[in-house]
Design a protein around this motif. Structure first.
Motif, PDB file in Angstrom:
ATOM      1  N   THR A 108      42.218 -53.340   7.652  1.00 18.10           N
ATOM      2  CA  THR A 108      41.575 -54.126   8.710  1.00 18.10           C
ATOM      3  C   THR A 108      41.885 -55.602   8.488  1.00 18.10           C
ATOM      4  OG1 THR A 108      39.510 -54.323   7.480  1.00 18.10           O
ATOM      5  CG2 THR A 108      39.669 -52.497   9.039  1.00 18.10           C
ATOM      6  N   LYS A 115      49.162 -50.653  14.642  1.00 16.51           N
ATOM      7  CA  LYS A 115      47.881 -51.195  15.103  1.00 16.51           C
ATOM      8  C   LYS A 115      47.139 -50.161  15.940  1.00 16.51           C
ATOM      9  CE  LYS A 115      45.908 -55.295  17.276  1.00 16.51           C
ATOM     10  NZ  LYS A 115      46.177 -56.580  17.893  1.00 16.51           N
ATOM     11  N   ASP A 145      40.980 -56.395  13.754  1.00 16.80           N
ATOM     12  CA  ASP A 145      42.107 -55.533  14.107  1.00 16.80           C
ATOM     13  C   ASP A 145      42.221 -54.452  13.042  1.00 16.80           C
ATOM     14  OD1 ASP A 145      42.899 -57.006  16.382  1.00 16.80           O
ATOM     15  OD2 ASP A 145      44.016 -58.411  15.118  1.00 16.80           O
ATOM     16  N   GLU A 146      42.408 -53.208  13.488  1.00 15.68           N
ATOM     17  CA  GLU A 146      42.546 -52.092  12.558  1.00 15.68           C
ATOM     18  C   GLU A 146      43.970 -51.567  12.615  1.00 15.68           C
ATOM     19  OE1 GLU A 146      39.590 -49.170  13.516  1.00 15.68           O
ATOM     20  OE2 GLU A 146      37.968 -50.619  13.390  1.00 15.68           O
ATOM     21  N   TYR A 147      44.499 -51.228  11.444  1.00 22.92           N
ATOM     22  CA  TYR A 147      45.851 -50.700  11.340  1.00 22.92           C
ATOM     23  C   TYR A 147      45.790 -49.371  10.596  1.00 22.92           C
ATOM     24  CZ  TYR A 147      47.231 -55.426  12.585  1.00 22.92           C
ATOM     25  OH  TYR A 147      47.379 -56.628  13.237  1.00 22.92           O
ATOM     26  N   LYS A 160      42.573 -50.507  20.799  1.00 22.82           N
ATOM     27  CA  LYS A 160      41.174 -50.358  21.195  1.00 22.82           C
ATOM     28  C   LYS A 160      41.089 -50.361  22.715  1.00 22.82           C
ATOM     29  CE  LYS A 160      39.457 -52.812  17.162  1.00 22.82           C
ATOM     30  NZ  LYS A 160      38.722 -53.974  16.687  1.00 22.82           N
TER      31      LYS A 160
END
Length: 181
Positions: free
Chosen positions: A100, A6, A87-89, A9
């Protein structure tokens, strides 16, 4: 998803207003009630806004209900909405594309005010009957109600040892002797 990590941020650095309380699932209702009391008394603000998302929604509603029963004449407007969180992975292995995930969170905002609010708002609630209000006492909030702090009843070995000691004491008082075979 074990092949992804993950992307962390940075936390938002926006200032939270003095009269705003952001409720989390981990915080205690009594601590939030104390904060509301500080906003109304020490900071002398006419209103407080309680905000929560996800798992903290029920705690925010509980907080509002407790506050209305501790301070007289409070008006309330509740609004519910939603917020999209992305959420970005990033891949750990080469050759994979970033992923995402979009989640929708429920958001609640409860404004509690000593001054009258817009009665035509669909989320408006008039002050409750003053007979149902117990004035806020900071000493009572911090006092324990008798749960969770004590050691409880003796269990296990401690209880058995106490019983053995009691039996031995009785035998000694009666002049008997105990021999282990």
């Amino acid at each position: 998803m074990e092949k992804y990590r993950k992307v962390v941020k940075p936390k938002s650095t926006e200032e939270i207003a003095e009269d705003e309380i952001r409720v989390t699932a981990a915080g205690s209702v009594s601590a939030y009630v104390s904060r509301v009391a500080k906003v109304f008394t020490e900071l002398e603000k006419p209103s407080v806004t309680i905000k929560a998302t996800g798992g903290a929604l029920t705690k925010a509603v509980t907080l509002a209900e407790v506050v209305k029963r501790r301070f007289k004449g409070l008006h309330q407007i509740t609004s519910v909405g939603s917020l999209e969180v992305v959420d970005e992975y990033e891949p750990i292995e080469e050759g994979l594309d970033p992923v995402t995930d979009t989640r929708t969170l429920t958001v609640i905002e409860i404004k509690i005010s000593k001054e009258p609010l817009d009665t035509s708002d669909k989320g408006y609630q008039a002050p409750i009957d003053e007979a149902l209000v117990t004035d806020y006492d900071p000493d009572k909030v911090s006092k324990s109600r008798g749960r969770g702090k004590g050691k409880g009843k003796s269990k296990g070995k401690g209880k058995v040892l106490m019983q053995v000691a009691h039996v031995l004491k009785l035998e000694l008082c009666q002049g008997g002797s105990r021999v282990n075979a």
